[in-house]
Structure formats: C-alpha cells, structure tokens
Motif scaffolding. Sequence first.
Motif, PDB file in Angstrom:
ATOM      1  N   THR A  58      32.430  34.015  34.868  1.00  0.00           N
ATOM      2  CA  THR A  58      32.501  34.924  34.113  1.00  0.00           C
ATOM      3  C   THR A  58      33.220  34.347  32.516  1.00  0.00           C
ATOM      4  O   THR A  58      33.617  32.488  32.274  1.00  0.00           O
ATOM      5  CB  THR A  58      33.569  35.857  33.857  1.00  0.00           C
ATOM      6  N   SER A  59      34.075  34.632  31.317  1.00  0.00           N
ATOM      7  CA  SER A  59      34.207  33.876  29.912  1.00  0.00           C
ATOM      8  C   SER A  59      35.551  33.014  30.246  1.00  0.00           C
ATOM      9  O   SER A  59      35.526  32.166  29.866  1.00  0.00           O
ATOM     10  CB  SER A  59      34.736  34.777  29.135  1.00  0.00           C
ATOM     11  N   THR A  60      35.424  32.986  31.398  1.00  0.00           N
ATOM     12  CA  THR A  60      36.854  31.337  31.542  1.00  0.00           C
ATOM     13  C   THR A  60      35.681  30.551  32.361  1.00  0.00           C
ATOM     14  O   THR A  60      36.093  28.902  32.023  1.00  0.00           O
ATOM     15  CB  THR A  60      37.787  31.644  32.876  1.00  0.00           C
ATOM     16  N   THR A  61      35.301  30.532  33.295  1.00  0.00           N
ATOM     17  CA  THR A  61      34.150  30.004  33.578  1.00  0.00           C
ATOM     18  C   THR A  61      33.210  29.015  32.825  1.00  0.00           C
ATOM     19  O   THR A  61      33.313  28.178  32.631  1.00  0.00           O
ATOM     20  CB  THR A  61      33.018  30.226  34.255  1.00  0.00           C
ATOM     21  N   PHE A  62      32.742  29.948  31.510  1.00  0.00           N
ATOM     22  CA  PHE A  62      32.072  29.609  31.110  1.00  0.00           C
ATOM     23  C   PHE A  62      33.227  28.222  29.665  1.00  0.00           C
ATOM     24  O   PHE A  62      32.386  27.422  28.926  1.00  0.00           O
ATOM     25  CB  PHE A  62      31.262  30.067  29.981  1.00  0.00           C
ATOM     26  N   GLU A  63      34.123  29.126  29.628  1.00  0.00           N
ATOM     27  CA  GLU A  63      34.935  27.858  29.035  1.00  0.00           C
ATOM     28  C   GLU A  63      35.281  26.323  29.563  1.00  0.00           C
ATOM     29  O   GLU A  63      35.118  25.711  28.480  1.00  0.00           O
ATOM     30  CB  GLU A  63      36.365  28.734  28.667  1.00  0.00           C
ATOM     31  N   LEU A  64      35.677  26.290  30.555  1.00  0.00           N
ATOM     32  CA  LEU A  64      35.629  25.497  31.806  1.00  0.00           C
ATOM     33  C   LEU A  64      34.226  24.388  31.283  1.00  0.00           C
ATOM     34  O   LEU A  64      33.780  23.494  30.756  1.00  0.00           O
ATOM     35  CB  LEU A  64      35.776  25.673  32.574  1.00  0.00           C
ATOM     36  N   GLN A  65      33.324  25.047  31.114  1.00  0.00           N
ATOM     37  CA  GLN A  65      31.875  24.321  31.699  1.00  0.00           C
ATOM     38  C   GLN A  65      31.645  24.036  30.057  1.00  0.00           C
ATOM     39  O   GLN A  65      31.108  22.972  29.905  1.00  0.00           O
ATOM     40  CB  GLN A  65      30.835  25.832  31.584  1.00  0.00           C
TER      41      GLN A  65
END
Length: 407
Positions: A58-65
């Motif tokens: 989700t957008s949370t995963t993409f921020e971390l990546q």
Amino acid sequence: MDTETLLIHTARQTAAAAHSVSPPLVRTSTTVFDSFDAYKQAQGALVFDGPRYGRSGTSTTFELQRAMAQIANTEASIATSSGLAAITAVLAAHAGPGNHILVSAGVYGPTRVFCETELIPSDTEVEYFDHDADISALLRDTTSLVFVETPASLTMEMWDMPTICAAAHERGVRVACDATWGTPIFFDAHTLGGDISIHAATKFINGHSDLLLGLITGTLDALAGVREYCDRSGTHAAPDTCWLTLRGLRTLAVRMERHQRSALAVAQWLQSQPAVQRVFYPALDTDPGHKLWRSQFSGAAGPFTIELAPCSEDAFTRFIDHLSLFSLGTSWGGFESLVMPAVPHHLRALATPADTPRLVRFHIGLESPHDLCDDLASALAAIQGEEDTTAGAPQGEQATLAVDTAS
Ligand SMILES: Cc1ncc(COP(=O)(O)O)c(C=O)c1O
C-alpha cells in the motif's frame, strides 16, 4: 543531502497530503481503481511502488521502499516479511537446475540451511568460498549469482566487495550482499559494486526489537527477477510493519553512532581481560579484517564475537547466566544488549563440546558501556567461581565514549 537529513525528510509524500509529518498507515487487501485503463495498467506492470493488490503493498509500503532506495543510493527496494525472506527471495530468483551460485562461507546459518535444503536438492549447484579465495577462478559459465555476507555472521571475516564485484561483472554475473551488519549508514554496498543489497530491517533499521522485516535494494533491472519471484511466491510485508520500520528509520544514524562507540569501547575492554582469548571485531586494529573494514565501511555496528579461554561447560554456563544486562537471545540490532553462545556452521559437526571453541556473540545496545563492562566483569569472574568483581571496568561513561572510532 547528507544521509542524516535524508532519513528525516524522506518518505513524507503521503504525509504531506495528509497534513501530517508522519505518513498515514494504509492497510488493505484490495486495491481499487478509478478506471478500467488504470486497472489494466497496474495488472500488466512490474510493480515497485504503485498499487495493484494488497500483496504488492500500500502507500505505506511504497513510502518505506522509496526511502530505503534513496538511503541505499539506488533506484528501487522491495519489502519482505523478514530478513530471511529477503535472502531466500534473492537466492530463489537466481536458482534453477544447472545454475551455479557462489556463497561466501560464514553466511548467516539459515542462509546456508536454505541452500542445503532447498537449492541443492532442486539441482542448483551451491559452492562456498573463503574470504581469501580467488573468485575469478571459481566463476563458471553457469554461475548465476555471487552471494556475499560481510562481515561473516559470528566469525566476522571481511570479504573484499570491490574485487569480488569486478571479477563477477567481468563474467556478467550479479553480486548480492547481505549488508545487515553495516546498514546503509556504514556500508554503501551499491557504490562498492553490489547489484543487490539485502537488509534484515528487523535489526538496526527498525531498531526496536518489535518486528521482522526484510528490505532488498538495487536498480530496477537488478531487482526485476526478485520482484517477479516475490509476486509469484506471495513474499509480502505487512503495512503495519512497514510503518513501524519507517519510524525506526528516522533515528538510524544516531543509533548507529552510539552502537559503534559503545561496541568499540566494550570490545577494547574485553580484549584486555585474561579470560578472553580473542575478540572478533573488524573495528579493532588487531583484527585481521581491519584493513578491509577501513576501506569499505565508514563505521562498525554493535555485534561482535569473543572466544573465551578454554573452560568447563559449567564455567561457561556460569558466565552466560551471570550476565544481567545482556539478555540471552539470538537477535541483534535493537536498543538492548544481547548475548548468545555462538557455534559457527562449519564447527557444528565437531564430535565433542570440548573441541568447540567457547565463542560468545554479543550485541552492544544503547545502555551505558560502563554498566555493560561492569556486568561483563562480574560474569568473567564467575567463570573462576568468584562471585563479584568489577576490576578493570572503564571509569565512567565519559572515558569510554572518548575512544576514537576512526582509528
Ligand atoms: C546477517 C543476517 N541476515 C539476515 C538475518 C535474518 O533476519 P530475520 O530475522 O529478519 O529473518 C539475520 C538474523 O539474525 C542475520 O543475522
């Protein structure tokens, strides 16, 4: 931007949209699309930081990546459910009948177990190489990957990344590196030539010992096969875990600096203790890997290993049990100091415990190094059956922290 600044200002795209400094935590299994065109585009693409279905993030995963890719000086990153899942995804993506994978001896035990129980039985040839091996002589036409962990788990030997990468690249072979110990703060695996870098974010990157997560970094091209493997196999990190890791990431640089100063102070103190035969820590100028460490790392992390002078099983047990500030546990990289008896993989087959060196792995946490040395002094005394002494512990934290870590 320096990394310290980047750690604070990265991964705030979705935070800005929500008028917040911290990115929103977005959980979902189902991703929905505004139009059929958008849906078709997402299904066809190899997704690194766009929505498709809950498994790809989700957008949370993409921020971390995105944050991790930026900090690691590369294009892309993939979050996985654990550090081991990141390792096995990289290995599996390069495995296959007839493929040959070179693996540095001394890798994290479960990495070796995966090679032996999953790769070799399905006809991937796995060959281990020592830190002083001539890698160009080991590369074959069928070599699909060189996998390096530096320094080695437990025994802490250093591998020469630029030399290994140059030889592998000459033959068109990718190099993957388990860079968990150094973190991107102390070890720039990609600039040294590594194509794929793996981090058990469970350890320092999260830093709070409350989750498991893996992060794989590299160019889009180097990671394409690994991304496909993760999508095929369902290797997935939960958004909650990614959110907590982003929180931990903000303080990574300050924590690493403190781990390094304390670990060096404690390692130097241990070196002066008669009951300690050897300290395996590349930041010590007496360590055989010190020169390589200086040339490839800008700092040293909290874990290191010691060899105690030969002692009975009872005395060894007394030493471990006597420690009170070091919890007995197999992880590292968190705020808390840890201890565990270390049996490197290549010594496991020895017939009797008497032949096994008394190796102990420590992780030096964020406590005062003075208190840690007091605790160690008391446990070392317990080896002799003595109950309590603090002889030789450094005089106060200020003295301990004055150690010049660059030397
Ligand atoms: C060097 C190294 N790599 C990877 C891992 C695996 O990480 P995780 O515990 O997140 O699976 C560990 C765990 O101890 C490790 O020491």
